[in-house]
Design a protein around this motif. Structure first.
Motif, PDB file in Angstrom:
ATOM      1  N   ILE A  22     -19.153  12.587  25.548  1.00 35.39           N
ATOM      2  CA  ILE A  22     -19.409  11.139  25.539  1.00 35.39           C
ATOM      3  C   ILE A  22     -20.892  10.795  25.694  1.00 35.39           C
ATOM      4  O   ILE A  22     -21.423   9.979  24.937  1.00 35.39           O
ATOM      5  N   PRO A  23     -21.616  11.395  26.658  1.00 38.78           N
ATOM      6  CA  PRO A  23     -23.056  11.081  26.727  1.00 38.78           C
ATOM      7  C   PRO A  23     -23.823  11.496  25.474  1.00 38.78           C
ATOM      8  O   PRO A  23     -24.804  10.842  25.108  1.00 38.78           O
ATOM      9  N   ILE A  24     -23.397  12.575  24.798  1.00 38.63           N
ATOM     10  CA  ILE A  24     -24.069  12.973  23.567  1.00 38.63           C
ATOM     11  C   ILE A  24     -23.845  11.915  22.489  1.00 38.63           C
ATOM     12  O   ILE A  24     -24.758  11.577  21.727  1.00 38.63           O
ATOM     13  N   ILE A  25     -22.625  11.379  22.418  1.00 39.83           N
ATOM     14  CA  ILE A  25     -22.337  10.318  21.462  1.00 39.83           C
ATOM     15  C   ILE A  25     -23.232   9.114  21.727  1.00 39.83           C
ATOM     16  O   ILE A  25     -23.875   8.575  20.816  1.00 39.83           O
ATOM     17  N   LEU A  26     -23.298   8.702  22.989  1.00 42.77           N
ATOM     18  CA  LEU A  26     -24.101   7.534  23.336  1.00 42.77           C
ATOM     19  C   LEU A  26     -25.586   7.777  23.073  1.00 42.77           C
ATOM     20  O   LEU A  26     -26.311   6.879  22.635  1.00 42.77           O
ATOM     21  N   THR A  27     -26.038   9.007  23.317  1.00 43.56           N
ATOM     22  CA  THR A  27     -27.433   9.349  23.032  1.00 43.56           C
ATOM     23  C   THR A  27     -27.715   9.248  21.540  1.00 43.56           C
ATOM     24  O   THR A  27     -28.733   8.701  21.117  1.00 43.56           O
ATOM     25  N   GLY A  28     -26.812   9.801  20.728  1.00 44.51           N
ATOM     26  CA  GLY A  28     -26.979   9.724  19.286  1.00 44.51           C
ATOM     27  C   GLY A  28     -26.975   8.295  18.781  1.00 44.51           C
ATOM     28  O   GLY A  28     -27.739   7.934  17.876  1.00 44.51           O
ATOM     29  N   VAL A  29     -26.114   7.458  19.372  1.00 42.46           N
ATOM     30  CA  VAL A  29     -26.071   6.051  18.979  1.00 42.46           C
ATOM     31  C   VAL A  29     -27.401   5.376  19.282  1.00 42.46           C
ATOM     32  O   VAL A  29     -27.930   4.596  18.468  1.00 42.46           O
ATOM     33  N   LEU A  30     -27.972   5.683  20.432  1.00 42.30           N
ATOM     34  CA  LEU A  30     -29.262   5.094  20.780  1.00 42.30           C
ATOM     35  C   LEU A  30     -30.360   5.544  19.828  1.00 42.30           C
ATOM     36  O   LEU A  30     -31.230   4.759  19.443  1.00 42.30           O
ATOM     37  N   GLN A  31     -30.329   6.823  19.450  1.00 43.84           N
ATOM     38  CA  GLN A  31     -31.317   7.295  18.489  1.00 43.84           C
ATOM     39  C   GLN A  31     -31.193   6.539  17.159  1.00 43.84           C
ATOM     40  O   GLN A  31     -32.185   6.170  16.540  1.00 43.84           O
ATOM     41  N   LEU A  32     -29.955   6.304  16.740  1.00 45.76           N
ATOM     42  CA  LEU A  32     -29.752   5.555  15.506  1.00 45.76           C
ATOM     43  C   LEU A  32     -30.185   4.102  15.645  1.00 45.76           C
ATOM     44  O   LEU A  32     -30.619   3.481  14.671  1.00 45.76           O
ATOM     45  N   LEU A  33     -30.090   3.567  16.847  1.00 48.44           N
ATOM     46  CA  LEU A  33     -30.509   2.191  17.055  1.00 48.44           C
ATOM     47  C   LEU A  33     -31.997   2.003  16.796  1.00 48.44           C
ATOM     48  O   LEU A  33     -32.438   0.893  16.474  1.00 48.44           O
ATOM     49  N   ARG A 159     -28.706  20.253  27.398  1.00 45.68           N
ATOM     50  CA  ARG A 159     -27.295  20.272  27.000  1.00 45.68           C
ATOM     51  C   ARG A 159     -26.712  21.669  27.106  1.00 45.68           C
ATOM     52  O   ARG A 159     -25.543  21.833  27.471  1.00 45.68           O
ATOM     53  N   ALA A 160     -27.512  22.688  26.793  1.00 41.72           N
ATOM     54  CA  ALA A 160     -27.035  24.063  26.945  1.00 41.72           C
ATOM     55  C   ALA A 160     -26.742  24.365  28.405  1.00 41.72           C
ATOM     56  O   ALA A 160     -25.870  25.187  28.721  1.00 41.72           O
ATOM     57  N   ALA A 161     -27.466  23.698  29.312  1.00 41.92           N
ATOM     58  CA  ALA A 161     -27.241  23.877  30.749  1.00 41.92           C
ATOM     59  C   ALA A 161     -26.126  22.975  31.265  1.00 41.92           C
ATOM     60  O   ALA A 161     -25.824  22.984  32.464  1.00 41.92           O
ATOM     61  N   GLY A 162     -25.515  22.188  30.394  1.00 41.42           N
ATOM     62  CA  GLY A 162     -24.406  21.327  30.795  1.00 41.42           C
ATOM     63  C   GLY A 162     -24.797  19.913  31.144  1.00 41.42           C
ATOM     64  O   GLY A 162     -23.953  19.119  31.559  1.00 41.42           O
ATOM     65  N   ASP A 163     -26.082  19.564  30.977  1.00 42.54           N
ATOM     66  CA  ASP A 163     -26.556  18.228  31.336  1.00 42.54           C
ATOM     67  C   ASP A 163     -26.687  17.387  30.080  1.00 42.54           C
ATOM     68  O   ASP A 163     -27.656  17.521  29.328  1.00 42.54           O
ATOM     69  N   THR A 164     -25.729  16.507  29.851  1.00 45.89           N
ATOM     70  CA  THR A 164     -25.802  15.606  28.696  1.00 45.89           C
ATOM     71  C   THR A 164     -26.167  14.188  29.108  1.00 45.89           C
ATOM     72  O   THR A 164     -26.357  13.331  28.242  1.00 45.89           O
ATOM     73  N   GLN A 165     -26.297  13.952  30.406  1.00 50.98           N
ATOM     74  CA  GLN A 165     -26.561  12.596  30.879  1.00 50.98           C
ATOM     75  C   GLN A 165     -28.047  12.256  30.889  1.00 50.98           C
ATOM     76  O   GLN A 165     -28.433  11.117  30.601  1.00 50.98           O
ATOM     77  N   SER A 166     -28.900  13.236  31.205  1.00 49.60           N
ATOM     78  CA  SER A 166     -30.341  12.946  31.256  1.00 49.60           C
ATOM     79  C   SER A 166     -30.901  12.506  29.906  1.00 49.60           C
ATOM     80  O   SER A 166     -31.626  11.504  29.832  1.00 49.60           O
ATOM     81  N   PRO A 167     -30.605  13.228  28.796  1.00 47.42           N
ATOM     82  CA  PRO A 167     -31.089  12.734  27.507  1.00 47.42           C
ATOM     83  C   PRO A 167     -30.623  11.316  27.198  1.00 47.42           C
ATOM     84  O   PRO A 167     -31.357  10.533  26.593  1.00 47.42           O
ATOM     85  N   ARG A 169     -30.085   8.890  29.424  1.00 50.34           N
ATOM     86  CA  ARG A 169     -30.880   7.951  30.214  1.00 50.34           C
ATOM     87  C   ARG A 169     -32.251   7.723  29.587  1.00 50.34           C
ATOM     88  O   ARG A 169     -32.748   6.594  29.524  1.00 50.34           O
ATOM     89  N   TYR A 170     -32.854   8.791  29.113  1.00 56.01           N
ATOM     90  CA  TYR A 170     -34.199   8.675  28.551  1.00 56.01           C
ATOM     91  C   TYR A 170     -34.194   7.908  27.234  1.00 56.01           C
ATOM     92  O   TYR A 170     -35.103   7.123  26.961  1.00 56.01           O
ATOM     93  N   LEU A 171     -33.160   8.120  26.423  1.00 54.96           N
ATOM     94  CA  LEU A 171     -33.064   7.371  25.172  1.00 54.96           C
ATOM     95  C   LEU A 171     -32.754   5.903  25.430  1.00 54.96           C
ATOM     96  O   LEU A 171     -33.165   5.035  24.660  1.00 54.96           O
ATOM     97  N   THR A 172     -32.039   5.627  26.509  1.00 58.18           N
ATOM     98  CA  THR A 172     -31.761   4.234  26.861  1.00 58.18           C
ATOM     99  C   THR A 172     -33.054   3.498  27.158  1.00 58.18           C
ATOM    100  O   THR A 172     -33.315   2.405  26.628  1.00 58.18           O
ATOM    101  N   ALA A 173     -33.887   4.108  27.994  1.00 54.43           N
ATOM    102  CA  ALA A 173     -35.171   3.493  28.337  1.00 54.43           C
ATOM    103  C   ALA A 173     -36.039   3.316  27.092  1.00 54.43           C
ATOM    104  O   ALA A 173     -36.614   2.243  26.849  1.00 54.43           O
ATOM    105  N   ALA A 174     -36.126   4.368  26.278  1.00 50.52           N
ATOM    106  CA  ALA A 174     -36.957   4.306  25.079  1.00 50.52           C
ATOM    107  C   ALA A 174     -36.399   3.311  24.066  1.00 50.52           C
ATOM    108  O   ALA A 174     -37.152   2.603  23.384  1.00 50.52           O
ATOM    109  N   GLY A 175     -35.072   3.241  23.970  1.00 45.92           N
ATOM    110  CA  GLY A 175     -34.450   2.332  23.016  1.00 45.92           C
ATOM    111  C   GLY A 175     -34.707   0.871  23.338  1.00 45.92           C
ATOM    112  O   GLY A 175     -34.944   0.058  22.439  1.00 45.92           O
ATOM    113  N   ILE A 176     -34.671   0.538  24.623  1.00 45.08           N
ATOM    114  CA  ILE A 176     -34.958  -0.843  25.033  1.00 45.08           C
ATOM    115  C   ILE A 176     -36.393  -1.217  24.651  1.00 45.08           C
ATOM    116  O   ILE A 176     -36.662  -2.290  24.109  1.00 45.08           O
ATOM    117  N   VAL A 177     -37.319  -0.304  24.928  1.00 43.51           N
ATOM    118  CA  VAL A 177     -38.716  -0.544  24.572  1.00 43.51           C
ATOM    119  C   VAL A 177     -38.864  -0.715  23.064  1.00 43.51           C
ATOM    120  O   VAL A 177     -39.594  -1.587  22.584  1.00 43.51           O
TER     121      VAL A 177
END
Length: 458
Positions: A22-33, A159-167, A169-177
């Protein structure tokens, strides 16, 4: 700091894979935004020509950068194998090899993009009325390539380490800007496509800085130290072995899309506008399915490294099932609301919307086939085999599409946008079938060779 990570080798798979995806999906959506915001802003304030100018660059940009994005895939798989096998020093060296590789790739891409944009667009047959704006957009966009590469390599490691939430969060901040700057640069300063390109570049820099900070603050073997960055030969070789074929696959995949874009360009700027808007909407469907590919690849990679071979079968079944339903639901939903969605991008052109709906009918509805194909690719790549899916994709996707364009599409009877778009469905279906059989063969071979190492999942 407390590391955000997940053990992908233990526990029930379905829930864990969905939570991971789910976080990967949301990250990809933000990149597309980023690109969606570009198209929407220029469509509302600058007109159809600006939409066509930005849209005409998409396939070309992907063609240029996909080879290097593939190297980030190699870094992610190498990290996943090392974590699964408990080889912490190998993981450290991979991290400190991947980040300077990202920097080198970014600088190279910036030079190529700035110097070659106009020539590349001419070769694609970009119409004279939009080529100037397209060139301007690309040249500014490529100024942010180093930041983009750093973010993508860092995200692959996390993501290889199992962390899909940090990317995310960072795309959220960048996307708003990005959205805020889009409006300021275009509406206030009248910068047209240059404004949206500059906004995207700034947002990429923000996401890259946040990614570097995360890696430097970690306390596990994925921690980044700027002083330790160098090219470790063994890790670099492994990254290239996996990442280079993945990059070639993506680039050649993009070649077929560039040829298709060139064919679309032959129908004029109105069709280009509708095609660009529809393709951007389809991107949201695709990123949902592509997220399952990343999940399949990283779960397969860690479990393969940990010798938990029995779990590979369940990972494959869950990944293919979930991506089928995700693709079917999102694709049909996008087409159902196609007119309303397209009107956000091209509010003043009913003719362009009509052509956008044609594309969505032929591509969105059967898009689940693309998802199945991508997941099969991820499963094979997670086993450490990157050359096989590259060959299959080159022949199945690129070969079939290019062959279709230069045979069926060239005939007078089938020289239509409908015929052009139908090549997608044919290529997805054939490639998925072949890749599925290849994965099954590899899995059975692994089981036969490693019966003594097999650990039953709990």
């Amino acid at each position: 700091m407390q590391n955000s990570k997940a053990d992908l080798c233990e526990g029930p798979l379905l829930k864990k894979m969905l939570v991971y995806t789910i976080p990967i999906i949301l990250t990809g959506v933000l990149q597309l935004l980023f690109n969606a915001a570009d198209l929407i802003v220029v469509g509302r304030y600058c007109g159809d020509l600006s939409v066509a100018a930005v849209g005409a660059t998409g396939a070309l940009i992907n063609l240029i950068i996909n080879l290097f994005i593939g190297l980030s895939v190699g870094a992610g798989v190498t990290v996943a194998h090392g974590l699964g096998a408990g080889k912490e020093e190998s993981v450290r060296r991979t991290v400190h090899t991947a980040m300077p590789a990202a920097f080198v790739c970014g600088v190279f891409l910036t030079i190529v993009g700035i110097t070659g944009s106009h020539t590349f667009l001419e070769l694609m047959g970009t119409p004279d009325e939009v080529i100037g704006l397209s060139t301007e957009y690309m040249q500014i966009y490529f100024c942010g390539m180093t930041a983009s590469m750093v973010y993508n390599f860092g995200a692959a490691i996390l993501r290889a380490a199992g962390d899909t939430q940090s990317p995310l969060r960072y795309l959220t901040a960048a996307g708003i800007v990005n959205v805020i700057l889009n409006i300021i640069f275009v509406r206030v300063f009248n910068m047209n496509v240059a404004g949206v390109a500059l906004a995207t570049t700034i947002s990429q820099i923000i996401s890259a800085v946040l990614m570097i900070i995360n890696l430097m603050r970690r306390t596990d073997c994925c921690k980044l130290s700027l002083r330790k960055m160098r090219f470790y030969r063994r890790q670099l070789t492994r990254i290239l072995q996996i990442g280079f074929p993945a990059g070639i696959q993506s680039s050649l995949f993009a070649v077929s899309n560039v040829i298709i874009q060139s064919s679309v360009n032959s129908f004029g700027s109105v069709v280009m506008s509708g095609n660009s808007a529809a393709a951007n909407i389809e991107g949201f469907v695709y990123t949902t399915m592509n997220s399952f590919q990343q999940t399949a690849m990283n779960f397969t990679g860690q479990n393969y490294g940990a010798h938990k071979y029995k779990r590979l079968k369940y990972i494959a079944v869950i990944s293919l099932t979930t991506v089928f339903f995700a693709g079917l639901i999102t694709g049909c939903t996008a087409r159902f609301f196609g007119s309303e969605l397209l009107s956000f991008y091209i509010p003043n052109s009913d003719e362009a919307i009509k052509y956008g709906l044609i594309r969505m009918t032929y591509i969105c509805i059967p898009y689940f086939l693309c998802g199945l194909m991508d997941v099969a690719t991820g499963l094979i790549r997670g086993l450490g085999s990157s050359l096989l899916p590259m060959i299959i994709t080159v022949l199945g996707v690129c070969g079939m599409r290019i062959g279709w364009i230069y045979t069926v599409f060239r005939s007078e009877k089938h020289h239509t946008v409908q015929s052009l778009y139908f090549s997608y469905t044919i290529s997805w279906t054939a490639t998925f079938i072949i890749e599925l059989f290849v994965f099954i063969a590899l899995y059975r071979s692994i089981i036969r060779k490693n019966r003594d190492k097999i650990n039953e999942c709990t």
